[in-house]
Design an enzyme around this catalytic site. Sequence first.
Site, PDB file in Angstrom:
ATOM      1  N   ASN A  37     -18.601  -7.908   2.412  1.00 41.45           N
ATOM      2  CA  ASN A  37     -18.153  -7.392   0.929  1.00 41.45           C
ATOM      3  C   ASN A  37     -17.753  -8.645   0.398  1.00 41.45           C
ATOM      4  OD1 ASN A  37     -17.870  -5.823  -0.982  1.00 41.45           O
ATOM      5  ND2 ASN A  37     -15.835  -5.112  -0.544  1.00 41.45           N
ATOM      6  N   PHE A  82      -6.252 -10.090   5.235  1.00 40.31           N
ATOM      7  CA  PHE A  82      -6.818  -9.138   4.067  1.00 40.31           C
ATOM      8  C   PHE A  82      -8.026  -8.004   4.680  1.00 40.31           C
ATOM      9  CE2 PHE A  82      -5.294 -12.830   1.753  1.00 40.31           C
ATOM     10  CZ  PHE A  82      -4.312 -12.084   0.780  1.00 40.31           C
ATOM     11  N   SER A 126      -0.411  -1.294   0.160  1.00 35.77           N
ATOM     12  CA  SER A 126      -0.909  -0.635  -1.050  1.00 35.77           C
ATOM     13  C   SER A 126       0.225   0.111  -1.502  1.00 35.77           C
ATOM     14  CB  SER A 126      -2.454   0.074  -1.152  1.00 35.77           C
ATOM     15  OG  SER A 126      -2.542   0.844  -1.980  1.00 35.77           O
ATOM     16  N   TYR A 151      -8.646   5.983   3.406  1.00 34.62           N
ATOM     17  CA  TYR A 151      -8.094   4.569   3.181  1.00 34.62           C
ATOM     18  C   TYR A 151      -6.757   4.392   3.200  1.00 34.62           C
ATOM     19  CZ  TYR A 151      -6.806   0.940   0.131  1.00 34.62           C
ATOM     20  OH  TYR A 151      -6.079  -0.262  -0.431  1.00 34.62           O
ATOM     21  N   LYS A 155      -3.639   2.435   5.569  1.00 33.63           N
ATOM     22  CA  LYS A 155      -2.560   1.466   5.145  1.00 33.63           C
ATOM     23  C   LYS A 155      -1.266   1.909   5.803  1.00 33.63           C
ATOM     24  CE  LYS A 155      -5.015  -1.357   3.084  1.00 33.63           C
ATOM     25  NZ  LYS A 155      -5.494  -2.709   3.617  1.00 33.63           N
TER      26      LYS A 155
END
Length: 338
Positions: A37, A82, A126, A151, A155
């Site tokens: 990405n 990351f 997040s 998603y 986290k």
Amino acid sequence: MRKNIIVTGGAGYIGSHTVVELAAQGYTPIIIDNFCNSEKAVIKRIEAITGEKTQVFEGNCTDKQFMTDVFAHTNPVGVIHFAAYKAVGESVNKPLDYYYNNVVSLLVLLEVMKETHCNQLVFSSSCTVYGTPEKLPVTEQSPTQKAISPYGNTKQIAEDIIKDQVVAHSGLSAVALRYFNPIGAHPSSLIGELPLGIPSNLVPFVTQTAAGWRKELTIFGNNYNTPDGTNIRDYIHVVDLAKAHVKTLEYLNGKNNFYDYINVGTGKGTSVLEVVNTFEKVSGQKLNYKIGARRAGDVEQIYASVDKSKDVLNWKTALTVEDALRDAWNWQKTLPKP
Ligand code: UFG
């Protein structure tokens, strides 16, 4: 002696800006990326800003042998992790891809860190872990809520795994940074956000619309219980966010078997309409937009309490939403129309 820091996903949006700030603060950032990405050309851009060569290892963080080889070769003192899939909507359609990539890469990373005695970890989390907050601003004491998307769940799971591993890996210290909404680009306009396809995030959609790549922006609802009816978020300049990672490495120094989580935001809420109006002001562009239906899963409003980041990291944001939108627009203008 300069310290080697592994930056997984270092060619990505937040990763690339963090590599630049690490180099500026005298660290040697080493990138691991599979470029799923991101663009390889980003590396040359980073090098143009830092004025130094950056070591890059191309591969998957889920590949234990690859990761072991990189760590053996580079002997890092710490890792900023990351590398992960990050599209909320896509995660609903591809849950297994998200759980596999985001969770297994962390497991492999933690194993390799233990085996090679690499003892500092900064993890990209997040504000999604707070779900729909009952009170604003959101402090680190605010309860987390069950994630709506796979998603978001990755986290939450990752934070739990790291918290448990700092007990089992003697010497490990780790911080999960709970990002609010990163926007903007490097002021050099050499690096910035490069979303694949149609952006799901607000600011790249805004800049692509102004650049004529998209016909119009749809604002997802204006009947929320907020002053102008649109959602409120805490938009943080990506350069400020990158600097928070460097401060976090300093915070981890000298700590053992330690885990913490810290909000990274500006402390200020900005509505979607305010983003649009500010963008028009700083860019001098009239933005074509309409009001549409609410987007499923959107939280009405959320912004960070920044007290903890000020206290423990000795860090706060220096740049404004205006700065970020100006930099995002300057970056957009450098991109060739697809
Ligand atoms: N929005 C629009 N139109 C668009 C895109 C977005 O009106 O075309 C609005 C959204 O409804 C929202 C705001 O702009 O109110 C910000 O939306 P983003 O998609 O840019 O960001 P989110 O706050 O939805 O998501 C971000 C991160 C996620 C993270 C989430 C946690 O992108 O990774 O915050 O709340 F999970």
